[in-house]
Design a protein around this motif. Structure first.
Motif, PDB file in Angstrom:
ATOM      1  N   SER A  32      49.640  39.751  62.072  1.00 14.56           N
ATOM      2  CA  SER A  32      50.111  38.806  63.083  1.00 14.56           C
ATOM      3  C   SER A  32      49.069  37.699  63.219  1.00 14.56           C
ATOM      4  CB  SER A  32      50.359  39.493  64.429  1.00 14.56           C
ATOM      5  OG  SER A  32      49.148  39.970  64.972  1.00 14.56           O
ATOM      6  N   PHE A  33      49.500  36.591  63.794  1.00 12.14           N
ATOM      7  CA  PHE A  33      48.649  35.410  63.904  1.00 12.14           C
ATOM      8  C   PHE A  33      48.537  34.965  65.352  1.00 12.14           C
ATOM      9  CE2 PHE A  33      50.989  35.191  59.862  1.00 12.14           C
ATOM     10  CZ  PHE A  33      49.936  35.264  58.983  1.00 12.14           C
ATOM     11  N   ASP A  34      47.321  34.588  65.751  1.00 15.58           N
ATOM     12  CA  ASP A  34      47.073  33.994  67.061  1.00 15.58           C
ATOM     13  C   ASP A  34      46.515  32.597  66.839  1.00 15.58           C
ATOM     14  OD1 ASP A  34      47.824  36.278  68.528  1.00 15.58           O
ATOM     15  OD2 ASP A  34      45.830  37.152  68.284  1.00 15.58           O
ATOM     16  N   PRO A  35      47.314  31.554  67.102  1.00 13.71           N
ATOM     17  CA  PRO A  35      46.846  30.184  66.896  1.00 13.71           C
ATOM     18  C   PRO A  35      45.737  29.812  67.869  1.00 13.71           C
ATOM     19  CG  PRO A  35      49.179  30.227  67.548  1.00 13.71           C
ATOM     20  CD  PRO A  35      48.682  31.629  67.573  1.00 13.71           C
ATOM     21  N   ILE A  36      44.801  29.012  67.380  1.00 17.88           N
ATOM     22  CA  ILE A  36      43.724  28.485  68.214  1.00 17.88           C
ATOM     23  C   ILE A  36      43.902  26.972  68.362  1.00 17.88           C
ATOM     24  CG2 ILE A  36      41.228  28.167  68.447  1.00 17.88           C
ATOM     25  CD1 ILE A  36      40.928  30.765  66.736  1.00 17.88           C
ATOM     26  N   VAL A  37      43.984  26.270  67.226  1.00 15.37           N
ATOM     27  CA  VAL A  37      44.172  24.815  67.210  1.00 15.37           C
ATOM     28  C   VAL A  37      45.253  24.492  66.195  1.00 15.37           C
ATOM     29  CG1 VAL A  37      43.104  22.589  66.664  1.00 15.37           C
ATOM     30  CG2 VAL A  37      41.755  24.360  67.793  1.00 15.37           C
TER      31      VAL A  37
ATOM     32  N   VAL B 116      41.683  44.857  61.265  1.00 19.69           N
ATOM     33  CA  VAL B 116      40.811  43.798  60.785  1.00 19.69           C
ATOM     34  C   VAL B 116      41.207  42.510  61.497  1.00 19.69           C
ATOM     35  CG1 VAL B 116      42.289  43.276  58.797  1.00 19.69           C
ATOM     36  CG2 VAL B 116      39.908  42.621  58.737  1.00 19.69           C
ATOM     37  N   GLN B 117      40.198  41.730  61.843  1.00 14.42           N
ATOM     38  CA  GLN B 117      40.414  40.421  62.442  1.00 14.42           C
ATOM     39  C   GLN B 117      39.650  39.408  61.627  1.00 14.42           C
ATOM     40  OE1 GLN B 117      39.223  40.000  66.530  1.00 14.42           O
ATOM     41  NE2 GLN B 117      41.342  39.957  67.202  1.00 14.42           N
ATOM     42  N   SER B 118      40.265  38.254  61.414  1.00 13.41           N
ATOM     43  CA  SER B 118      39.628  37.216  60.633  1.00 13.41           C
ATOM     44  C   SER B 118      40.008  35.851  61.198  1.00 13.41           C
ATOM     45  CB  SER B 118      40.082  37.319  59.165  1.00 13.41           C
ATOM     46  OG  SER B 118      39.577  36.253  58.413  1.00 13.41           O
ATOM     47  N   LYS B 119      38.998  35.052  61.495  1.00 12.40           N
ATOM     48  CA  LYS B 119      39.243  33.682  61.931  1.00 12.40           C
ATOM     49  C   LYS B 119      39.415  32.840  60.672  1.00 12.40           C
ATOM     50  CE  LYS B 119      37.559  30.610  65.499  1.00 12.40           C
ATOM     51  NZ  LYS B 119      36.409  30.269  66.335  1.00 12.40           N
ATOM     52  N   GLN B 120      40.507  32.089  60.611  1.00 12.06           N
ATOM     53  CA  GLN B 120      40.828  31.329  59.409  1.00 12.06           C
ATOM     54  C   GLN B 120      41.294  29.926  59.760  1.00 12.06           C
ATOM     55  OE1 GLN B 120      43.499  33.492  56.838  1.00 12.06           O
ATOM     56  NE2 GLN B 120      42.344  35.385  57.032  1.00 12.06           N
ATOM     57  N   ALA B 121      41.387  29.098  58.738  1.00 13.39           N
ATOM     58  CA  ALA B 121      41.960  27.760  58.874  1.00 13.39           C
ATOM     59  C   ALA B 121      42.849  27.523  57.667  1.00 13.39           C
ATOM     60  CB  ALA B 121      40.867  26.695  58.945  1.00 13.39           C
ATOM     61  N   GLU B 122      43.914  26.763  57.893  1.00  9.79           N
ATOM     62  CA  GLU B 122      44.809  26.430  56.793  1.00  9.79           C
ATOM     63  C   GLU B 122      45.240  24.982  56.901  1.00  9.79           C
ATOM     64  OE1 GLU B 122      48.417  28.750  56.889  1.00  9.79           O
ATOM     65  OE2 GLU B 122      48.956  28.041  58.888  1.00  9.79           O
TER      66      GLU B 122
ATOM     67  N   LEU C  33      49.231  24.608  50.079  1.00 10.86           N
ATOM     68  CA  LEU C  33      48.616  25.480  51.088  1.00 10.86           C
ATOM     69  C   LEU C  33      47.174  25.670  50.682  1.00 10.86           C
ATOM     70  CD1 LEU C  33      48.477  27.662  53.359  1.00 10.86           C
ATOM     71  CD2 LEU C  33      49.341  29.289  51.690  1.00 10.86           C
ATOM     72  N   ARG C  34      46.270  25.307  51.575  1.00 13.56           N
ATOM     73  CA  ARG C  34      44.837  25.557  51.357  1.00 13.56           C
ATOM     74  C   ARG C  34      44.379  26.464  52.489  1.00 13.56           C
ATOM     75  NH1 ARG C  34      45.393  20.039  50.120  1.00 13.56           N
ATOM     76  NH2 ARG C  34      44.432  19.334  52.037  1.00 13.56           N
ATOM     77  N   LEU C  35      43.822  27.606  52.115  1.00 14.59           N
ATOM     78  CA  LEU C  35      43.443  28.633  53.081  1.00 14.59           C
ATOM     79  C   LEU C  35      41.942  28.849  53.019  1.00 14.59           C
ATOM     80  CD1 LEU C  35      44.821  30.609  55.039  1.00 14.59           C
ATOM     81  CD2 LEU C  35      45.040  32.207  53.144  1.00 14.59           C
ATOM     82  N   TYR C  36      41.301  28.840  54.199  1.00 16.85           N
ATOM     83  CA  TYR C  36      39.851  28.974  54.287  1.00 16.85           C
ATOM     84  C   TYR C  36      39.501  30.128  55.218  1.00 16.85           C
ATOM     85  CZ  TYR C  36      40.327  24.222  52.545  1.00 16.85           C
ATOM     86  OH  TYR C  36      40.681  23.125  51.802  1.00 16.85           O
ATOM     87  N   PHE C  37      38.727  31.085  54.688  1.00 18.46           N
ATOM     88  CA  PHE C  37      38.239  32.182  55.525  1.00 18.46           C
ATOM     89  C   PHE C  37      37.074  32.866  54.828  1.00 18.46           C
ATOM     90  CE2 PHE C  37      41.638  33.942  52.950  1.00 18.46           C
ATOM     91  CZ  PHE C  37      41.189  35.182  52.558  1.00 18.46           C
TER      92      PHE C  37
ATOM     93  N   VAL D  51      50.915  16.496  57.140  1.00 18.67           N
ATOM     94  CA  VAL D  51      49.842  17.491  57.085  1.00 18.67           C
ATOM     95  C   VAL D  51      49.828  18.323  58.368  1.00 18.67           C
ATOM     96  CG1 VAL D  51      47.358  17.868  56.869  1.00 18.67           C
ATOM     97  CG2 VAL D  51      48.452  15.989  55.621  1.00 18.67           C
ATOM     98  N   PHE D  52      49.882  19.629  58.182  1.00 22.37           N
ATOM     99  CA  PHE D  52      49.776  20.587  59.276  1.00 22.37           C
ATOM    100  C   PHE D  52      48.436  21.281  59.127  1.00 22.37           C
ATOM    101  CE2 PHE D  52      50.130  24.978  60.732  1.00 22.37           C
ATOM    102  CZ  PHE D  52      50.734  24.865  61.970  1.00 22.37           C
ATOM    103  N   PHE D  53      47.626  21.285  60.188  1.00 26.63           N
ATOM    104  CA  PHE D  53      46.342  21.993  60.190  1.00 26.63           C
ATOM    105  C   PHE D  53      46.390  23.025  61.300  1.00 26.63           C
ATOM    106  CE2 PHE D  53      42.306  22.816  62.204  1.00 26.63           C
ATOM    107  CZ  PHE D  53      41.529  23.215  61.126  1.00 26.63           C
ATOM    108  N   GLU D  54      45.878  24.221  60.992  1.00 23.72           N
ATOM    109  CA  GLU D  54      45.806  25.261  62.014  1.00 23.72           C
ATOM    110  C   GLU D  54      44.544  26.079  61.836  1.00 23.72           C
ATOM    111  OE1 GLU D  54      48.535  28.777  63.974  1.00 23.72           O
ATOM    112  OE2 GLU D  54      48.917  28.231  61.900  1.00 23.72           O
ATOM    113  N   GLU D  55      43.865  26.306  62.959  1.00 22.19           N
ATOM    114  CA  GLU D  55      42.812  27.313  63.040  1.00 22.19           C
ATOM    115  C   GLU D  55      43.456  28.472  63.784  1.00 22.19           C
ATOM    116  OE1 GLU D  55      38.263  27.876  64.739  1.00 22.19           O
ATOM    117  OE2 GLU D  55      39.499  26.258  65.522  1.00 22.19           O
TER     118      GLU D  55
END
Length: 146
Positions: free
Chosen positions: A64-69, A93-99, A111-115, A76-80
């Motif tokens: 599941s995902f919890d949006p921050i920003v 497991v929990q991981s803070k990511q950006a896409e 799709l560019r995924l950063y974690f 262009v869609f950006f999400e942290e």
């Protein structure tokens, strides 16, 4: 025509589809010529999207995902966000990511995924030797910061 609202809806529907873990339901969100970038790799097309999804789902029995920003500028869609996952052995497991998602005709073209890989490595590590090595890598990577 794509609008900020249509991109926000497409991204929300995409996240909801991922949470179902049904690859065949998720693939139609991608353009046939899409690219997915993560870990310095580039996966292409629906075959690449399938490979990424199957890789993710072979490690996570629930997600599941919890949006921050969230920001949208043009196409262009950006999400942290925070990924909350359950491994097959029941551990969490929990991981803070950006896409970054680039939309074309309301489909994901890029799709560019950063974690941090170590978020998952620490959680999926089995055996005390592996856990010790990962702990050392984490400690070494922050040496001088803490």
């Amino acid at each position: 025509m794509q609008t900020k609202e249509s991109i926000l809806k497409a991204a929300k529907d995409f996240d909801d589809a991922i949470e179902t873990r049904n690859v065949d339901r998720i693939l139609p969100f991608f353009d046939e010529e899409c690219t997915i970038e993560l870990f310095g790799l580039t996966l292409r097309g629906h075959e690449g999207a399938r490979k990424w999804l199957e890789w993710m789902f072979q490690h996570l029995s629930a997600i599941s995902f919890d949006p921050i920003v969230i920001m949208v500028e043009g196409n262009v869609f950006f999400e942290e966000f925070v990924v909350n996952g359950t491994l097959y052995d029941g551990r969490h497991v929990q991981s803070k990511q950006a896409e970054v998602l680039i939309y074309e005709k309301s489909l994901v073209k890029e799709l560019r995924l950063y974690f941090d890989r170590l978020d998952f490595a620490e959680s999926v590590a089995t055996g005390w030797i592996t856990r010790k090595i990962i702990k050392r890598l984490i400690t070494a990577s922050t040496k001088g910061l803490v």
